[in-house]
Design a protein around this motif. Structure first.
Motif, PDB file in Angstrom:
ATOM      1  N   GLU A  10       3.602  21.675  35.593  1.00 46.14           N
ATOM      2  CA  GLU A  10       3.377  20.252  35.808  1.00 46.14           C
ATOM      3  C   GLU A  10       4.284  19.662  36.884  1.00 46.14           C
ATOM      4  OE1 GLU A  10       1.059  18.322  34.541  1.00 46.14           O
ATOM      5  OE2 GLU A  10       0.199  20.006  33.428  1.00 46.14           O
ATOM      6  N   ILE A  11       5.505  20.172  37.006  1.00 40.75           N
ATOM      7  CA  ILE A  11       6.457  19.566  37.944  1.00 40.75           C
ATOM      8  C   ILE A  11       5.996  19.731  39.392  1.00 40.75           C
ATOM      9  CG2 ILE A  11       7.991  21.534  38.353  1.00 40.75           C
ATOM     10  CD1 ILE A  11       9.024  17.897  37.605  1.00 40.75           C
ATOM     11  N   LYS A  12       5.277  20.796  39.667  1.00 43.98           N
ATOM     12  CA  LYS A  12       4.763  21.013  41.024  1.00 43.98           C
ATOM     13  C   LYS A  12       3.748  19.933  41.392  1.00 43.98           C
ATOM     14  CE  LYS A  12       5.297  26.030  40.601  1.00 43.98           C
ATOM     15  NZ  LYS A  12       4.605  27.341  40.557  1.00 43.98           N
ATOM     16  N   ALA A  13       2.905  19.583  40.429  1.00 47.43           N
ATOM     17  CA  ALA A  13       1.882  18.563  40.704  1.00 47.43           C
ATOM     18  C   ALA A  13       2.461  17.155  40.653  1.00 47.43           C
ATOM     19  CB  ALA A  13       0.741  18.705  39.695  1.00 47.43           C
ATOM     20  N   LEU A  14       3.384  16.921  39.742  1.00 47.13           N
ATOM     21  CA  LEU A  14       3.928  15.570  39.574  1.00 47.13           C
ATOM     22  C   LEU A  14       4.842  15.154  40.723  1.00 47.13           C
ATOM     23  CD1 LEU A  14       4.796  15.597  35.758  1.00 47.13           C
ATOM     24  CD2 LEU A  14       2.977  14.295  36.869  1.00 47.13           C
ATOM     25  N   MET A  15       5.717  16.064  41.166  1.00 49.21           N
ATOM     26  CA  MET A  15       6.721  15.689  42.161  1.00 49.21           C
ATOM     27  C   MET A  15       6.619  16.485  43.455  1.00 49.21           C
ATOM     28  SD  MET A  15      10.053  15.021  39.728  1.00 49.21           S
ATOM     29  CE  MET A  15      10.866  14.110  41.057  1.00 49.21           C
ATOM     30  N   ASN A  16       5.590  17.344  43.529  1.00 50.65           N
ATOM     31  CA  ASN A  16       5.359  18.126  44.749  1.00 50.65           C
ATOM     32  C   ASN A  16       6.593  18.933  45.159  1.00 50.65           C
ATOM     33  OD1 ASN A  16       3.752  19.056  46.853  1.00 50.65           O
ATOM     34  ND2 ASN A  16       4.453  17.450  48.268  1.00 50.65           N
ATOM     35  N   VAL A  17       7.235  19.547  44.155  1.00 52.93           N
ATOM     36  CA  VAL A  17       8.405  20.385  44.407  1.00 52.93           C
ATOM     37  C   VAL A  17       8.239  21.705  43.673  1.00 52.93           C
ATOM     38  CG1 VAL A  17      10.031  18.492  44.801  1.00 52.93           C
ATOM     39  CG2 VAL A  17       9.665  19.350  42.474  1.00 52.93           C
ATOM     40  N   ASP A  18       8.936  22.707  44.175  1.00 55.51           N
ATOM     41  CA  ASP A  18       8.936  24.013  43.519  1.00 55.51           C
ATOM     42  C   ASP A  18      10.389  24.490  43.445  1.00 55.51           C
ATOM     43  OD1 ASP A  18       8.295  26.403  42.400  1.00 55.51           O
ATOM     44  OD2 ASP A  18       7.507  27.322  44.231  1.00 55.51           O
ATOM     45  N   ASN A  19      11.165  23.780  42.652  1.00 57.11           N
ATOM     46  CA  ASN A  19      12.599  24.081  42.590  1.00 57.11           C
ATOM     47  C   ASN A  19      13.080  24.372  41.173  1.00 57.11           C
ATOM     48  OD1 ASN A  19      12.353  21.528  41.557  1.00 57.11           O
ATOM     49  ND2 ASN A  19      14.078  20.650  42.684  1.00 57.11           N
ATOM     50  N   VAL A  20      12.166  24.829  40.322  1.00 59.01           N
ATOM     51  CA  VAL A  20      12.514  25.118  38.927  1.00 59.01           C
ATOM     52  C   VAL A  20      12.375  26.614  38.674  1.00 59.01           C
ATOM     53  CG1 VAL A  20      11.861  24.756  36.525  1.00 59.01           C
ATOM     54  CG2 VAL A  20      11.828  22.837  38.131  1.00 59.01           C
TER      55      VAL A  20
END
Length: 231
Positions: A144-154
């Motif tokens: 979900e974090i990729k879609a919500l905040m457009n980041v891949d840092n997890v």
């Protein structure tokens, strides 16, 4: 009772009420032990660690500003993990019949200082359920974090597991009983002092002076009359 107390007075009060102190302290300690051992359900905890860090090429150097940004994002990520949207997805995947607020109370997000690592902790009376919830939260959050905040840092550093011999984190019966013993002792001592201070009966000569506010001129001792037998 006299308005002033010395150590001997206190000692005498405690000695006089020793049975009461013992009974109250023992009773509170015993009740706490019974509740801790036989009534309260053991609670287990599963946890997983997540690193917040952007993927780097080998030739790139770490940027201090970006690290600080990642650290600041941890608080936001914690709010997202415990958001109704995330909780609903976790419940649907695991078929949990539980409210969002109840599930949220079982989840704790822990971060330390300026670390880019935060920990997701899940508590449950069922150790397997605690592991499943922690693992599911991690999986859904990564997607979900990729879609919500457009980041891949997890990135996941450690998966949620509970060993076969793991002990519950609570309750701790021994610790509870120690605190209960101390609490019982304090309560019984306070009760002892209250009983003594509220007792207005006259026990010694000095109590007469305190009660009447008048000096005592003398003391008449009780004399036993003896009839002489005639021979």
């Amino acid at each position: 009772m006299s308005g002033t107390l010395n150590i001997n007075d206190i000692f005498q009060m405690v000695k006089k009420r020793m049975a009461l102190i013992f009974i109250i302290t023992t009773l509170i300690t015993a009740i706490t032990g019974i509740v801790s051992f036989f009534i309260l359900s053991p609670v287990y905890q599963a946890s997983t660690q997540i690193l917040v860090n952007q993927s780097k090429e080998s030739t790139e150097l770490y940027n201090i500003g970006e690290i600080q940004t990642n650290i600041q994002l941890i608080e936001t990520y914690g709010e997202i993990i415990k958001s109704p949207m995330m909780l609903e997805k976790v419940k649907n995947r695991l078929n949990l019949d539980i409210s969002n607020s109840a599930l949220s109370e079982q989840i704790e997000i822990v971060s330390k200082g300026n670390s880019q690592i935060f920990t997701i902790k899940v508590e449950s009376t069922d150790p397997k359920l605690a592991v499943n919830v922690a693992s599911t939260i991690t999986d859904i959050f990564q997607d979900e974090i990729k879609a919500l905040m457009n980041v891949d840092n997890v990135n996941v550093l450690s998966n949620a597991t509970i060993g076969d011999n793991s002990s519950p984190i609570k309750p701790n019966p021994i610790t509870n009983m120690i605190f209960a013993c101390f609490a019982g002792l304090v309560i019984s001592l306070v009760l002892t002092f209250l009983i003594e201070f509220l007792d207005n009966t006259i026990k010694v000569e000095s109590d007469i002076e305190d009660h009447l506010k008048m000096p005592m001129l003398g003391i008449v001792n009780l004399m036993e009359n003896k009839k002489k037998r005639k021979k």
